[in-house]
Design a protein around this motif. Structure first.
Motif, PDB file in Angstrom:
ATOM      1  N   THR A  86      -5.277   0.191   0.394  1.00  0.00           N
ATOM      2  CA  THR A  86      -4.053  -0.449  -0.073  1.00  0.00           C
ATOM      3  C   THR A  86      -2.875   0.288   0.560  1.00  0.00           C
ATOM      4  OG1 THR A  86      -2.827  -1.180  -2.039  1.00  0.00           O
ATOM      5  CG2 THR A  86      -3.889   0.973  -2.177  1.00  0.00           C
ATOM      6  N   GLN A  87      -1.883  -0.474   0.998  1.00  0.00           N
ATOM      7  CA  GLN A  87      -0.775   0.103   1.754  1.00  0.00           C
ATOM      8  C   GLN A  87       0.304   0.634   0.824  1.00  0.00           C
ATOM      9  OE1 GLN A  87      -0.377   0.556   5.092  1.00  0.00           O
ATOM     10  NE2 GLN A  87       1.604   1.552   4.662  1.00  0.00           N
ATOM     11  N   VAL A  88       0.750   1.841   1.116  1.00  0.00           N
ATOM     12  CA  VAL A  88       1.883   2.441   0.415  1.00  0.00           C
ATOM     13  C   VAL A  88       2.957   2.764   1.447  1.00  0.00           C
ATOM     14  CG1 VAL A  88       2.693   4.442  -0.900  1.00  0.00           C
ATOM     15  CG2 VAL A  88       0.480   3.407  -1.434  1.00  0.00           C
ATOM     16  N   THR A  89       4.146   2.280   1.202  1.00  0.00           N
ATOM     17  CA  THR A  89       5.263   2.539   2.103  1.00  0.00           C
ATOM     18  C   THR A  89       6.394   3.171   1.307  1.00  0.00           C
ATOM     19  OG1 THR A  89       4.675   0.638   3.481  1.00  0.00           O
ATOM     20  CG2 THR A  89       6.891   1.545   3.741  1.00  0.00           C
ATOM     21  N   LEU A 115       4.423   5.856  -7.958  1.00  0.00           N
ATOM     22  CA  LEU A 115       3.561   4.686  -7.798  1.00  0.00           C
ATOM     23  C   LEU A 115       2.174   5.083  -8.267  1.00  0.00           C
ATOM     24  CD1 LEU A 115       3.977   1.805  -6.607  1.00  0.00           C
ATOM     25  CD2 LEU A 115       2.960   2.668  -4.493  1.00  0.00           C
ATOM     26  N   THR A 132       3.774   7.687   3.404  1.00  0.00           N
ATOM     27  CA  THR A 132       3.470   6.332   3.842  1.00  0.00           C
ATOM     28  C   THR A 132       2.134   6.300   4.578  1.00  0.00           C
ATOM     29  OG1 THR A 132       5.802   5.705   4.027  1.00  0.00           O
ATOM     30  CG2 THR A 132       4.221   4.456   5.355  1.00  0.00           C
ATOM     31  N   GLY A 172      -0.717  -0.712  -4.347  1.00  0.00           N
ATOM     32  CA  GLY A 172       0.163  -0.299  -3.272  1.00  0.00           C
ATOM     33  C   GLY A 172       1.425  -1.139  -3.222  1.00  0.00           C
ATOM     34  N   GLY A 173       2.392  -0.650  -2.455  1.00  0.00           N
ATOM     35  CA  GLY A 173       3.640  -1.386  -2.326  1.00  0.00           C
ATOM     36  C   GLY A 173       4.706  -0.547  -1.672  1.00  0.00           C
ATOM     37  N   LEU A 174       5.934  -1.010  -1.808  1.00  0.00           N
ATOM     38  CA  LEU A 174       7.091  -0.335  -1.239  1.00  0.00           C
ATOM     39  C   LEU A 174       7.844   0.394  -2.345  1.00  0.00           C
ATOM     40  CD1 LEU A 174       9.091   0.128   1.133  1.00  0.00           C
ATOM     41  CD2 LEU A 174      10.187  -2.034   0.460  1.00  0.00           C
ATOM     42  N   VAL A 175       8.161   1.652  -2.102  1.00  0.00           N
ATOM     43  CA  VAL A 175       8.869   2.464  -3.095  1.00  0.00           C
ATOM     44  C   VAL A 175       9.850   3.366  -2.367  1.00  0.00           C
ATOM     45  CG1 VAL A 175       7.082   4.255  -3.074  1.00  0.00           C
ATOM     46  CG2 VAL A 175       8.552   3.987  -5.088  1.00  0.00           C
ATOM     47  N   SER A 206      -6.005  -1.121  -5.538  1.00  0.00           N
ATOM     48  CA  SER A 206      -4.837  -1.958  -5.783  1.00  0.00           C
ATOM     49  C   SER A 206      -3.674  -1.081  -6.204  1.00  0.00           C
ATOM     50  CB  SER A 206      -5.124  -3.016  -6.857  1.00  0.00           C
ATOM     51  OG  SER A 206      -5.379  -2.395  -8.101  1.00  0.00           O
TER      52      SER A 206
END
Length: 120
Positions: free
Chosen positions: A114-117, A17, A90, A8-11, A6
């Protein structure tokens, strides 16, 4: 061992992060935990790992000095603290666990990712 990532997100580029990997099942402290990532169209890449007792950590060349891995065995959780993020960071980030850690993909247990962008 069941693993769930858990955090992840947009940064924005240059930001930070922190990801978490929570384990359940067998004796967590017996297992090394690794972090990997996979960008679209690319192979899954080793990010870093930590031994069961936190004595040993290892990092991939592309993240060394920017990322840090630490664990809290009381919480059965391993963290990936990411700093100075770049757009090339990313990816979907995965944690993995095994009794015998390696830098390749031969880990027994894997989370779903978990996606990290990172935006430029």
């Amino acid at each position: 061992v069941h693993l769930v990532e858990s955090g992840g997100g947009l940064v924005r580029a240059g930001g930070s992060l922190s990801l978490s990997c929570v384990a359940s099942g067998r004796t967590f402290e017996a297992y090394a935990v690794g972090w990997f990532r996979q960008a679209p169209g690319k192979e899954r890449e080793f990010v870093g790992s930590v031994s069961g007792n936190s004595v040993y950590t290892l990092y991939g060349d592309s993240v060394r000095g920017r990322f840090a891995i630490y664990r809290d065995n009381a919480k059965s959780t391993v963290y990936l603290q990411m700093g100075s993020l770049k757009p090339e960071d990313t990816a979907t980030y995965y944690c993995a666990a095994d009794l015998l850690p390696t830098t390749d993909l031969k880990w027994t247990y894997w989370g779903q990712g978990t996606q990290v962008t990172v935006s430029s």
